[in-house]
Design a protein around this motif. Structure first.
Motif, short mmCIF file in Angstrom:
data_model
loop_
_atom_site.label_atom_id
_atom_site.label_comp_id
_atom_site.label_asym_id
_atom_site.label_seq_id
_atom_site.Cartn_x
_atom_site.Cartn_y
_atom_site.Cartn_z
N UNK A 375 0.71 -1.26 -0.03
CA UNK A 375 0.12 0.11 -0.03
C UNK A 375 0.90 1.19 0.05
N UNK A 376 0.77 2.30 -0.75
CA UNK A 376 1.53 3.37 -1.03
C UNK A 376 1.12 4.33 0.45
N UNK A 377 2.27 5.23 0.45
CA UNK A 377 2.03 5.95 1.52
C UNK A 377 2.96 7.24 1.72
N UNK A 378 2.74 8.33 2.48
CA UNK A 378 4.08 9.18 2.67
C UNK A 378 4.38 8.84 4.03
N UNK A 379 5.88 9.35 4.11
CA UNK A 379 6.48 8.83 5.31
C UNK A 379 7.44 7.68 5.16
N UNK A 380 7.88 7.39 6.07
CA UNK A 380 8.85 6.05 6.02
C UNK A 380 8.31 4.81 6.90
N UNK A 381 8.54 3.68 6.36
CA UNK A 381 8.39 2.55 6.94
C UNK A 381 9.65 1.39 6.77
N UNK A 382 10.21 1.22 7.75
CA UNK A 382 11.70 0.55 7.72
C UNK A 382 11.63 -0.69 8.47
#
Length: 539
Positions: A375-382
Protein backbone atom coordinates in the motif's frame (compact mmCIF):
# COMPACT_ATOMS: atom_id res chain seq x y z
CA UNK A 1 -43.05 -22.64 17.21
CA UNK A 2 -40.88 -24.46 14.67
CA UNK A 3 -40.38 -28.21 14.50
CA UNK A 4 -37.92 -30.30 12.50
CA UNK A 5 -38.87 -33.99 12.49
CA UNK A 6 -36.73 -36.94 11.31
CA UNK A 7 -34.98 -34.95 8.57
CA UNK A 8 -32.48 -36.77 6.36
CA UNK A 9 -30.27 -35.04 3.80
CA UNK A 10 -27.57 -36.33 1.42
CA UNK A 11 -25.34 -34.35 -0.91
CA UNK A 12 -24.71 -36.97 -3.59
CA UNK A 13 -23.39 -39.97 -1.68
CA UNK A 14 -22.28 -37.86 1.25
CA UNK A 15 -24.70 -38.08 4.23
CA UNK A 16 -25.24 -34.69 5.92
CA UNK A 17 -28.12 -35.41 8.33
CA UNK A 18 -29.56 -38.72 9.46
CA UNK A 19 -33.13 -38.42 10.81
CA UNK A 20 -32.47 -35.33 12.93
CA UNK A 21 -35.21 -33.63 14.94
CA UNK A 22 -35.29 -30.23 16.61
CA UNK A 23 -37.93 -28.09 18.34
CA UNK A 24 -37.50 -24.32 18.68
CA UNK A 25 -39.74 -22.60 21.23
CA UNK A 26 -40.82 -18.96 21.36
CA UNK A 27 -38.21 -18.02 24.00
CA UNK A 28 -35.32 -20.23 22.89
CA UNK A 29 -31.81 -18.75 22.52
CA UNK A 30 -29.84 -21.47 20.72
CA UNK A 31 -26.15 -21.54 19.84
CA UNK A 32 -25.57 -23.82 16.83
CA UNK A 33 -22.00 -25.18 16.97
CA UNK A 34 -19.80 -27.80 15.35
CA UNK A 35 -16.74 -28.31 13.20
CA UNK A 36 -16.27 -26.51 9.88
CA UNK A 37 -18.14 -28.56 7.30
CA UNK A 38 -20.32 -30.33 9.88
CA UNK A 39 -23.49 -28.81 8.40
CA UNK A 40 -24.37 -25.85 10.64
CA UNK A 41 -25.11 -23.44 7.78
CA UNK A 42 -27.00 -26.15 5.91
CA UNK A 43 -29.21 -26.76 8.96
CA UNK A 44 -29.92 -23.04 9.23
CA UNK A 45 -30.93 -23.01 5.54
CA UNK A 46 -33.30 -25.92 6.21
CA UNK A 47 -34.88 -24.03 9.12
CA UNK A 48 -35.23 -20.96 6.88
CA UNK A 49 -36.96 -23.06 4.22
CA UNK A 50 -34.17 -22.43 1.69
CA UNK A 51 -32.68 -25.96 1.59
CA UNK A 52 -34.63 -29.02 0.48
CA UNK A 53 -34.10 -32.32 2.29
CA UNK A 54 -34.64 -35.95 1.35
CA UNK A 55 -37.08 -37.12 4.00
CA UNK A 56 -38.72 -35.75 7.15
CA UNK A 57 -40.81 -32.69 7.89
CA UNK A 58 -40.41 -28.99 8.72
CA UNK A 59 -43.43 -27.62 10.54
CA UNK A 60 -44.07 -23.99 11.40
CA UNK A 61 -47.18 -21.85 11.99
CA UNK A 62 -48.46 -19.90 8.99
CA UNK A 63 -48.20 -16.59 10.85
CA UNK A 64 -44.57 -17.13 11.97
CA UNK A 65 -42.25 -14.35 10.77
CA UNK A 66 -38.63 -15.28 10.24
CA UNK A 67 -35.42 -13.27 9.74
CA UNK A 68 -32.53 -15.14 8.12
CA UNK A 69 -29.00 -13.76 7.69
CA UNK A 70 -26.79 -16.15 5.65
CA UNK A 71 -23.00 -15.84 5.38
CA UNK A 72 -23.28 -14.93 1.70
CA UNK A 73 -26.10 -13.42 -0.32
CA UNK A 74 -26.88 -11.38 -3.44
CA UNK A 75 -27.48 -7.67 -2.89
CA UNK A 76 -29.16 -5.00 -5.00
CA UNK A 77 -26.08 -2.83 -5.37
CA UNK A 78 -28.03 0.24 -6.54
CA UNK A 79 -29.75 0.56 -3.16
CA UNK A 80 -28.36 2.51 -0.21
CA UNK A 81 -28.22 1.11 3.35
CA UNK A 82 -31.16 3.36 4.24
CA UNK A 83 -33.21 1.97 1.34
CA UNK A 84 -32.33 -1.60 2.32
CA UNK A 85 -33.45 -0.87 5.89
CA UNK A 86 -36.69 0.71 4.65
CA UNK A 87 -37.61 -2.61 3.04
CA UNK A 88 -38.24 -3.91 6.57
CA UNK A 89 -41.45 -1.91 6.67
CA UNK A 90 -42.96 -3.33 3.49
CA UNK A 91 -44.68 -5.82 5.78
CA UNK A 92 -46.23 -2.97 7.77
CA UNK A 93 -47.71 -1.46 4.61
CA UNK A 94 -49.13 -4.81 3.56
CA UNK A 95 -50.54 -5.35 7.05
CA UNK A 96 -52.33 -1.98 6.93
CA UNK A 97 -53.85 -2.88 3.57
CA UNK A 98 -54.81 -6.31 4.91
CA UNK A 99 -56.44 -4.76 8.00
CA UNK A 100 -58.63 -2.57 5.81
CA UNK A 101 -59.90 -5.66 3.93
CA UNK A 102 -60.43 -7.64 7.18
CA UNK A 103 -62.38 -4.79 8.79
CA UNK A 104 -64.65 -4.53 5.72
CA UNK A 105 -65.24 -8.30 5.81
CA UNK A 106 -66.05 -8.14 9.54
CA UNK A 107 -68.82 -5.62 8.79
CA UNK A 108 -70.49 -7.85 6.20
CA UNK A 109 -69.86 -11.44 7.43
CA UNK A 110 -72.60 -13.26 9.38
CA UNK A 111 -71.00 -16.73 9.60
CA UNK A 112 -69.75 -17.28 13.20
CA UNK A 113 -66.74 -19.44 12.23
CA UNK A 114 -65.66 -16.92 9.64
CA UNK A 115 -66.13 -14.10 12.15
CA UNK A 116 -63.84 -15.87 14.64
CA UNK A 117 -61.16 -16.44 12.00
CA UNK A 118 -61.32 -12.81 10.82
CA UNK A 119 -61.11 -11.57 14.44
CA UNK A 120 -57.96 -13.67 15.02
CA UNK A 121 -56.40 -12.36 11.79
CA UNK A 122 -57.23 -8.80 12.84
CA UNK A 123 -55.67 -9.26 16.30
CA UNK A 124 -52.49 -10.78 14.84
CA UNK A 125 -52.15 -7.93 12.31
CA UNK A 126 -52.44 -5.33 15.10
CA UNK A 127 -49.86 -7.20 17.21
CA UNK A 128 -47.39 -7.26 14.30
CA UNK A 129 -47.91 -3.55 13.58
CA UNK A 130 -47.18 -2.74 17.22
CA UNK A 131 -44.08 -4.97 17.16
CA UNK A 132 -42.84 -3.25 14.00
CA UNK A 133 -43.26 0.17 15.61
CA UNK A 134 -45.02 1.47 12.54
CA UNK A 135 -45.35 5.01 13.96
CA UNK A 136 -41.61 5.87 13.93
CA UNK A 137 -39.94 4.15 10.98
CA UNK A 138 -37.40 6.86 10.19
CA UNK A 139 -36.18 7.08 13.79
CA UNK A 140 -35.80 3.29 14.06
CA UNK A 141 -33.86 3.12 10.79
CA UNK A 142 -31.47 5.86 11.93
CA UNK A 143 -30.89 4.18 15.32
CA UNK A 144 -30.22 0.71 13.88
CA UNK A 145 -27.93 1.93 11.08
CA UNK A 146 -25.89 4.05 13.52
CA UNK A 147 -25.63 1.20 16.01
CA UNK A 148 -24.35 -1.18 13.39
CA UNK A 149 -21.65 1.27 12.30
CA UNK A 150 -23.01 3.46 9.48
CA UNK A 151 -22.08 7.11 9.91
CA UNK A 152 -23.69 10.19 8.34
CA UNK A 153 -23.62 10.18 4.55
CA UNK A 154 -22.65 6.47 4.42
CA UNK A 155 -26.32 5.65 5.04
CA UNK A 156 -27.14 7.12 1.62
CA UNK A 157 -24.20 5.79 -0.43
CA UNK A 158 -25.05 2.96 -2.88
CA UNK A 159 -23.99 -0.52 -1.83
CA UNK A 160 -21.87 -0.86 -5.00
CA UNK A 161 -19.39 1.56 -3.37
CA UNK A 162 -19.11 -0.61 -0.23
CA UNK A 163 -17.35 -3.82 0.74
CA UNK A 164 -19.17 -7.12 1.21
CA UNK A 165 -19.00 -6.67 4.97
CA UNK A 166 -20.85 -3.34 4.90
CA UNK A 167 -23.47 -4.78 2.53
CA UNK A 168 -24.12 -7.58 5.03
CA UNK A 169 -24.45 -4.95 7.78
CA UNK A 170 -27.20 -3.24 5.80
CA UNK A 171 -29.03 -6.55 5.43
CA UNK A 172 -28.63 -7.27 9.15
CA UNK A 173 -30.15 -3.84 9.89
CA UNK A 174 -33.17 -4.69 7.70
CA UNK A 175 -33.69 -8.02 9.46
CA UNK A 176 -33.48 -6.46 12.92
CA UNK A 177 -36.02 -3.79 11.92
CA UNK A 178 -38.46 -6.48 10.73
CA UNK A 179 -38.62 -7.74 14.35
CA UNK A 180 -39.36 -11.34 13.34
CA UNK A 181 -40.59 -14.05 15.71
CA UNK A 182 -37.47 -16.11 14.94
CA UNK A 183 -33.96 -14.88 14.07
CA UNK A 184 -31.60 -17.24 12.19
CA UNK A 185 -28.12 -15.67 12.18
CA UNK A 186 -25.12 -17.25 10.46
CA UNK A 187 -21.90 -15.65 11.77
CA UNK A 188 -23.43 -12.14 12.23
CA UNK A 189 -20.23 -10.77 13.85
CA UNK A 190 -17.93 -11.78 10.97
CA UNK A 191 -17.85 -8.29 9.46
CA UNK A 192 -18.38 -6.24 12.61
CA UNK A 193 -15.80 -4.31 14.62
CA UNK A 194 -15.72 -4.48 18.43
CA UNK A 195 -18.03 -1.49 19.05
CA UNK A 196 -20.62 -2.91 16.63
CA UNK A 197 -20.30 -6.42 18.14
CA UNK A 198 -20.96 -5.01 21.61
CA UNK A 199 -23.90 -2.95 20.31
CA UNK A 200 -25.43 -6.01 18.61
CA UNK A 201 -24.83 -8.11 21.73
CA UNK A 202 -26.62 -5.56 23.92
CA UNK A 203 -29.50 -5.32 21.43
CA UNK A 204 -29.99 -9.08 21.11
CA UNK A 205 -29.96 -9.61 24.89
CA UNK A 206 -33.43 -8.07 25.11
CA UNK A 207 -34.55 -8.60 21.50
CA UNK A 208 -38.14 -9.94 21.47
CA UNK A 209 -37.53 -13.04 19.35
CA UNK A 210 -36.33 -16.61 19.51
CA UNK A 211 -32.77 -16.87 18.17
CA UNK A 212 -30.72 -19.59 16.48
CA UNK A 213 -27.16 -18.34 16.20
CA UNK A 214 -24.06 -19.71 14.49
CA UNK A 215 -20.93 -18.04 15.82
CA UNK A 216 -17.29 -18.87 16.49
CA UNK A 217 -17.13 -16.04 19.05
CA UNK A 218 -17.29 -17.82 22.41
CA UNK A 219 -18.03 -14.64 24.37
CA UNK A 220 -20.87 -13.73 22.00
CA UNK A 221 -22.34 -17.23 22.35
CA UNK A 222 -22.06 -17.28 26.13
CA UNK A 223 -23.74 -13.92 26.57
CA UNK A 224 -26.66 -14.58 24.22
CA UNK A 225 -27.53 -18.28 24.31
CA UNK A 226 -29.04 -20.54 26.93
CA UNK A 227 -29.15 -23.71 24.84
CA UNK A 228 -26.47 -25.30 22.64
CA UNK A 229 -27.02 -27.66 19.71
CA UNK A 230 -23.95 -29.35 18.25
CA UNK A 231 -23.99 -30.72 14.71
CA UNK A 232 -21.94 -33.89 15.08
CA UNK A 233 -21.52 -36.66 12.47
CA UNK A 234 -25.00 -36.20 11.00
CA UNK A 235 -26.71 -35.98 14.40
CA UNK A 236 -27.77 -33.15 16.70
CA UNK A 237 -26.56 -33.07 20.32
CA UNK A 238 -28.91 -30.77 22.24
CA UNK A 239 -28.20 -29.46 25.76
CA UNK A 240 -29.97 -26.64 27.65
CA UNK A 241 -26.77 -24.80 28.59
CA UNK A 242 -24.59 -22.02 27.16
CA UNK A 243 -21.45 -22.79 25.13
CA UNK A 244 -18.88 -22.83 27.97
CA UNK A 245 -21.08 -25.05 30.10
CA UNK A 246 -21.76 -27.24 27.05
CA UNK A 247 -18.02 -27.90 26.66
CA UNK A 248 -17.85 -29.08 30.29
CA UNK A 249 -21.00 -31.22 29.94
CA UNK A 250 -19.75 -32.88 26.75
CA UNK A 251 -16.36 -33.60 28.32
CA UNK A 252 -18.07 -35.27 31.30
CA UNK A 253 -20.34 -37.23 28.94
CA UNK A 254 -17.39 -38.51 26.91
CA UNK A 255 -15.55 -39.51 30.09
CA UNK A 256 -18.61 -41.45 31.29
CA UNK A 257 -18.93 -42.94 27.84
CA UNK A 258 -15.30 -44.06 27.82
CA UNK A 259 -15.68 -45.58 31.29
CA UNK A 260 -18.86 -47.42 30.26
CA UNK A 261 -17.17 -48.70 27.08
CA UNK A 262 -14.23 -49.99 29.16
CA UNK A 263 -16.56 -51.79 31.56
CA UNK A 264 -18.51 -53.24 28.65
CA UNK A 265 -15.32 -54.49 27.02
CA UNK A 266 -14.31 -56.13 30.32
CA UNK A 267 -17.75 -57.79 30.49
CA UNK A 268 -17.43 -59.01 26.86
CA UNK A 269 -14.01 -60.51 27.54
CA UNK A 270 -15.19 -62.23 30.76
CA UNK A 271 -18.27 -63.58 28.99
CA UNK A 272 -16.14 -64.86 26.12
CA UNK A 273 -13.98 -66.74 28.64
CA UNK A 274 -17.13 -68.44 30.01
CA UNK A 275 -18.35 -69.29 26.50
CA UNK A 276 -15.00 -70.87 25.63
CA UNK A 277 -15.05 -72.78 28.93
CA UNK A 278 -18.57 -74.23 28.64
CA UNK A 279 -19.33 -74.55 24.93
CA UNK A 280 -17.58 -77.98 24.64
CA UNK A 281 -19.44 -79.45 27.66
CA UNK A 282 -22.76 -81.12 26.85
CA UNK A 283 -24.46 -80.16 30.10
CA UNK A 284 -23.33 -76.51 29.71
CA UNK A 285 -23.81 -76.06 25.92
CA UNK A 286 -27.24 -74.42 26.31
CA UNK A 287 -25.83 -71.98 28.87
CA UNK A 288 -22.91 -71.16 26.54
CA UNK A 289 -25.33 -70.59 23.65
CA UNK A 290 -27.42 -68.21 25.80
CA UNK A 291 -24.25 -66.21 26.53
CA UNK A 292 -23.41 -66.10 22.80
CA UNK A 293 -26.94 -64.82 22.03
CA UNK A 294 -26.56 -62.21 24.78
CA UNK A 295 -23.32 -60.89 23.27
CA UNK A 296 -24.81 -60.80 19.78
CA UNK A 297 -27.71 -58.66 21.02
CA UNK A 298 -25.47 -56.39 23.09
CA UNK A 299 -25.42 -52.85 21.74
CA UNK A 300 -21.78 -51.79 21.63
CA UNK A 301 -20.87 -48.46 23.25
CA UNK A 302 -18.92 -46.28 20.83
CA UNK A 303 -16.73 -43.56 22.27
CA UNK A 304 -17.02 -40.27 20.39
CA UNK A 305 -13.57 -39.20 19.27
CA UNK A 306 -14.24 -36.45 16.75
CA UNK A 307 -13.33 -33.72 19.25
CA UNK A 308 -9.83 -35.21 19.57
CA UNK A 309 -9.09 -34.39 15.92
CA UNK A 310 -7.57 -30.94 16.19
CA UNK A 311 -5.23 -28.76 14.22
CA UNK A 312 -1.70 -29.25 15.55
CA UNK A 313 0.03 -25.95 14.80
CA UNK A 314 3.61 -25.28 15.78
CA UNK A 315 5.34 -22.38 14.15
CA UNK A 316 8.82 -23.26 12.89
CA UNK A 317 11.64 -21.50 14.78
CA UNK A 318 11.88 -17.88 13.68
CA UNK A 319 15.12 -16.86 11.92
CA UNK A 320 17.21 -14.42 13.95
CA UNK A 321 16.47 -10.75 13.32
CA UNK A 322 17.68 -7.41 14.65
CA UNK A 323 16.30 -5.92 17.88
CA UNK A 324 14.15 -3.46 15.91
CA UNK A 325 11.73 -5.29 13.62
CA UNK A 326 9.76 -2.36 12.18
CA UNK A 327 9.76 1.44 12.39
CA UNK A 328 6.86 3.61 11.19
CA UNK A 329 7.96 7.25 10.99
CA UNK A 330 5.74 10.21 10.13
CA UNK A 331 3.40 8.16 7.95
CA UNK A 332 0.40 9.85 6.36
CA UNK A 333 -2.26 8.07 4.30
CA UNK A 334 -5.46 9.27 2.63
CA UNK A 335 -8.04 7.85 0.26
CA UNK A 336 -9.17 10.89 -1.69
CA UNK A 337 -10.44 13.42 0.87
CA UNK A 338 -10.65 10.80 3.63
CA UNK A 339 -7.58 10.92 5.88
CA UNK A 340 -6.61 7.61 7.52
CA UNK A 341 -3.23 8.44 9.16
CA UNK A 342 -1.51 11.72 9.91
CA UNK A 343 2.17 11.63 10.95
CA UNK A 344 1.70 8.19 12.53
CA UNK A 345 4.60 6.75 14.55
CA UNK A 346 5.26 3.17 15.68
CA UNK A 347 8.23 1.04 16.79
CA UNK A 348 7.97 -2.76 16.93
CA UNK A 349 10.70 -4.61 18.82
CA UNK A 350 11.85 -8.19 18.32
CA UNK A 351 9.61 -10.76 20.02
CA UNK A 352 6.65 -8.44 20.59
CA UNK A 353 3.15 -9.89 20.20
CA UNK A 354 0.94 -6.97 19.15
CA UNK A 355 -2.70 -6.49 18.18
CA UNK A 356 -4.24 -3.65 16.20
CA UNK A 357 -7.70 -2.68 17.45
CA UNK A 358 -10.20 0.03 16.61
CA UNK A 359 -13.44 0.64 14.76
CA UNK A 360 -13.79 -0.33 11.10
CA UNK A 361 -12.42 2.38 8.84
CA UNK A 362 -9.68 3.52 11.24
CA UNK A 363 -6.96 1.92 9.08
CA UNK A 364 -6.02 -1.44 10.65
CA UNK A 365 -5.84 -3.38 7.37
CA UNK A 366 -4.35 -0.33 5.64
CA UNK A 367 -1.48 -0.19 8.15
CA UNK A 368 -0.81 -3.91 7.74
CA UNK A 369 -0.72 -3.55 3.95
CA UNK A 370 1.61 -0.53 4.22
CA UNK A 371 4.04 -2.45 6.42
CA UNK A 372 3.95 -5.37 3.99
CA UNK A 373 4.79 -2.99 1.12
CA UNK A 374 1.45 -3.46 -0.65
CA UNK A 375 0.00 0.00 0.00
CA UNK A 376 1.57 3.37 -1.01
CA UNK A 377 1.94 6.10 1.60
CA UNK A 378 3.99 9.15 2.54
CA UNK A 379 6.53 8.99 5.34
CA UNK A 380 8.87 6.08 6.03
CA UNK A 381 8.29 2.45 7.04
CA UNK A 382 11.54 0.55 7.62
CA UNK A 383 11.98 -3.15 8.37
CA UNK A 384 14.88 -4.19 10.63
CA UNK A 385 17.94 -6.32 9.91
CA UNK A 386 17.16 -9.80 8.54
CA UNK A 387 13.39 -9.41 8.98
CA UNK A 388 11.51 -12.03 6.96
CA UNK A 389 7.87 -11.00 6.72
CA UNK A 390 4.76 -13.06 6.10
CA UNK A 391 1.37 -11.43 5.41
CA UNK A 392 -1.97 -13.22 5.94
CA UNK A 393 -4.48 -10.84 4.35
CA UNK A 394 -8.25 -10.78 4.91
CA UNK A 395 -8.69 -12.05 1.36
CA UNK A 396 -5.99 -14.74 1.70
CA UNK A 397 -8.54 -17.48 1.01
CA UNK A 398 -9.67 -15.72 -2.20
CA UNK A 399 -6.13 -15.60 -3.62
CA UNK A 400 -5.76 -19.40 -3.62
CA UNK A 401 -5.88 -20.92 -7.12
CA UNK A 402 -9.22 -22.83 -7.26
CA UNK A 403 -7.88 -25.20 -9.93
CA UNK A 404 -4.91 -26.42 -7.90
CA UNK A 405 -5.18 -29.25 -5.40
CA UNK A 406 -4.44 -28.79 -1.72
CA UNK A 407 -1.06 -30.51 -2.17
CA UNK A 408 -0.12 -28.45 -5.24
CA UNK A 409 -1.05 -25.23 -3.41
CA UNK A 410 1.11 -26.11 -0.40
CA UNK A 411 4.07 -27.26 -2.52
CA UNK A 412 3.95 -24.01 -4.52
CA UNK A 413 4.06 -21.98 -1.26
CA UNK A 414 6.81 -23.99 0.44
CA UNK A 415 10.43 -22.98 0.52
CA UNK A 416 12.94 -25.50 -0.83
CA UNK A 417 14.05 -26.43 2.70
CA UNK A 418 10.47 -27.08 3.80
CA UNK A 419 9.38 -29.14 0.78
CA UNK A 420 9.79 -32.36 2.76
CA UNK A 421 7.49 -31.02 5.50
CA UNK A 422 4.53 -30.27 3.19
CA UNK A 423 2.56 -33.48 3.82
CA UNK A 424 3.12 -33.44 7.59
CA UNK A 425 2.16 -29.73 7.79
CA UNK A 426 -1.02 -30.40 5.81
CA UNK A 427 -1.79 -33.19 8.26
CA UNK A 428 -1.31 -30.77 11.15
CA UNK A 429 -3.95 -28.54 9.52
CA UNK A 430 -6.35 -31.52 9.19
CA UNK A 431 -5.67 -32.30 5.52
CA UNK A 432 -4.90 -36.00 5.39
CA UNK A 433 -5.14 -38.98 3.02
CA UNK A 434 -7.41 -38.11 0.06
CA UNK A 435 -8.00 -34.55 1.33
CA UNK A 436 -4.68 -33.40 -0.15
CA UNK A 437 -5.89 -34.29 -3.66
CA UNK A 438 -9.06 -32.16 -3.43
CA UNK A 439 -9.14 -29.07 -5.68
CA UNK A 440 -9.27 -25.80 -3.75
CA UNK A 441 -12.62 -24.87 -5.35
CA UNK A 442 -14.49 -27.60 -3.38
CA UNK A 443 -13.12 -26.57 0.03
CA UNK A 444 -15.30 -24.84 2.63
CA UNK A 445 -14.40 -21.37 3.93
CA UNK A 446 -12.84 -22.91 7.05
CA UNK A 447 -10.79 -25.38 5.02
CA UNK A 448 -9.47 -22.60 2.78
CA UNK A 449 -8.50 -20.55 5.84
CA UNK A 450 -6.58 -23.51 7.26
CA UNK A 451 -4.83 -24.07 3.91
CA UNK A 452 -3.84 -20.38 3.61
CA UNK A 453 -2.38 -20.44 7.15
CA UNK A 454 -0.54 -23.68 6.39
CA UNK A 455 1.02 -22.16 3.25
CA UNK A 456 2.25 -19.22 5.29
CA UNK A 457 4.06 -21.52 7.72
CA UNK A 458 5.89 -23.41 4.99
CA UNK A 459 8.42 -20.57 4.74
CA UNK A 460 10.84 -19.44 7.48
CA UNK A 461 9.40 -16.19 8.91
CA UNK A 462 10.18 -14.00 11.92
CA UNK A 463 7.56 -11.24 11.48
CA UNK A 464 3.92 -12.23 10.94
CA UNK A 465 1.25 -9.78 9.79
CA UNK A 466 -2.11 -11.47 10.41
CA UNK A 467 -5.29 -9.70 9.29
CA UNK A 468 -8.36 -11.46 10.74
CA UNK A 469 -6.80 -14.96 10.64
CA UNK A 470 -9.69 -16.49 12.62
CA UNK A 471 -12.38 -15.69 10.04
CA UNK A 472 -14.03 -18.99 9.05
CA UNK A 473 -12.13 -21.02 11.67
CA UNK A 474 -14.21 -23.06 14.11
CA UNK A 475 -13.85 -22.56 17.86
CA UNK A 476 -11.47 -25.50 18.40
CA UNK A 477 -9.18 -24.41 15.53
CA UNK A 478 -9.08 -20.84 16.87
CA UNK A 479 -8.02 -22.14 20.28
CA UNK A 480 -5.19 -24.14 18.70
CA UNK A 481 -4.01 -21.16 16.61
CA UNK A 482 -4.07 -18.94 19.71
CA UNK A 483 -1.91 -21.40 21.64
CA UNK A 484 0.55 -21.60 18.73
CA UNK A 485 0.84 -17.79 18.57
CA UNK A 486 1.41 -17.64 22.33
CA UNK A 487 4.41 -19.95 21.89
CA UNK A 488 5.75 -18.26 18.73
CA UNK A 489 9.31 -17.02 19.25
CA UNK A 490 9.10 -14.42 16.48
CA UNK A 491 7.20 -11.13 16.25
CA UNK A 492 3.60 -10.71 15.13
CA UNK A 493 1.15 -7.89 14.47
CA UNK A 494 -2.44 -9.13 14.52
CA UNK A 495 -5.78 -7.61 13.48
CA UNK A 496 -8.82 -9.18 15.13
CA UNK A 497 -12.22 -8.26 16.55
CA UNK A 498 -12.48 -11.51 18.49
CA UNK A 499 -12.33 -10.62 22.20
CA UNK A 500 -11.75 -14.16 23.41
CA UNK A 501 -8.99 -14.76 20.85
CA UNK A 502 -7.16 -11.55 21.84
CA UNK A 503 -7.57 -12.02 25.60
CA UNK A 504 -4.23 -13.08 27.11
CA UNK A 505 -2.52 -13.30 23.70
CA UNK A 506 -0.78 -9.94 23.25
CA UNK A 507 1.96 -8.06 25.06
CA UNK A 508 0.68 -4.70 23.81
CA UNK A 509 -2.39 -3.24 22.08
CA UNK A 510 -2.22 -0.59 19.37
CA UNK A 511 -5.48 1.36 19.17
CA UNK A 512 -6.14 3.27 15.95
CA UNK A 513 -8.11 6.42 16.61
CA UNK A 514 -8.14 10.02 15.36
CA UNK A 515 -5.64 9.25 12.54
CA UNK A 516 -2.99 8.05 15.02
CA UNK A 517 -1.62 4.89 16.60
CA UNK A 518 -2.10 4.91 20.37
CA UNK A 519 -0.21 2.54 22.68
CA UNK A 520 -2.44 0.75 25.20
CA UNK A 521 -0.45 -1.35 27.68
CA UNK A 522 -3.41 -3.46 28.77
CA UNK A 523 -5.42 -6.54 27.84
CA UNK A 524 -8.32 -6.29 25.38
CA UNK A 525 -10.95 -6.84 28.10
CA UNK A 526 -9.47 -3.99 30.16
CA UNK A 527 -9.58 -1.71 27.09
CA UNK A 528 -13.21 -2.62 26.40
CA UNK A 529 -14.17 -1.78 29.99
CA UNK A 530 -12.21 1.48 29.79
CA UNK A 531 -13.97 2.51 26.57
CA UNK A 532 -17.37 1.52 27.98
CA UNK A 533 -16.80 3.57 31.15
CA UNK A 534 -15.83 6.62 29.04
CA UNK A 535 -18.92 6.14 26.87
CA UNK A 536 -21.19 5.89 29.93
CA UNK A 537 -19.68 9.04 31.45
CA UNK A 538 -20.42 10.98 28.24
CA UNK A 539 -24.09 10.00 28.26
Amino acid sequence: MLTLTNVTLHFGERPMFDEVSLFIGTEDRIGLVGRNGAGKSTLLKILAGEQRFDTGNLGRPRELTLGYLPQEMTHDLELTPRQVAEKAFQEAQKLKESLERIEKDLETTTDNDELMELAEMCAHAHERLNALGAADHDGQIETILKGIGFVGSDMDRPLKEMSGGWRMRAELARILLVRPDLLLLDEPTNHLDLPAIQWLEDLLKTYPAAIVLISHDKTFLDRLTKRTVEVYQGKLIDRKVSWSKFVEVRKEERERQAKAALEQQRYIEETQVLINKFRAKKDKAAFAQSLITKLEKLERIEVEDEDLRKMIVRFPPAPLSGKLVCEVMGVTKSYGSKEIFRDAELIIAKGEHLALVGANGTGKSTLVRMISGKEPHTGEIKLGHNVVLGHYAQDATDTLDPKKTVMETAEYAASEDNMKRVRSMLGAFLFSKDDVDKPVRVLSGGERARLALCCMLLRPLNFLLLDEPTHHLDIQSKDVLKEALKNYDGTFLLVSHDRDFLHGLTTRLLELDDHRIRDQHMDILELIEKRKALQDSDM
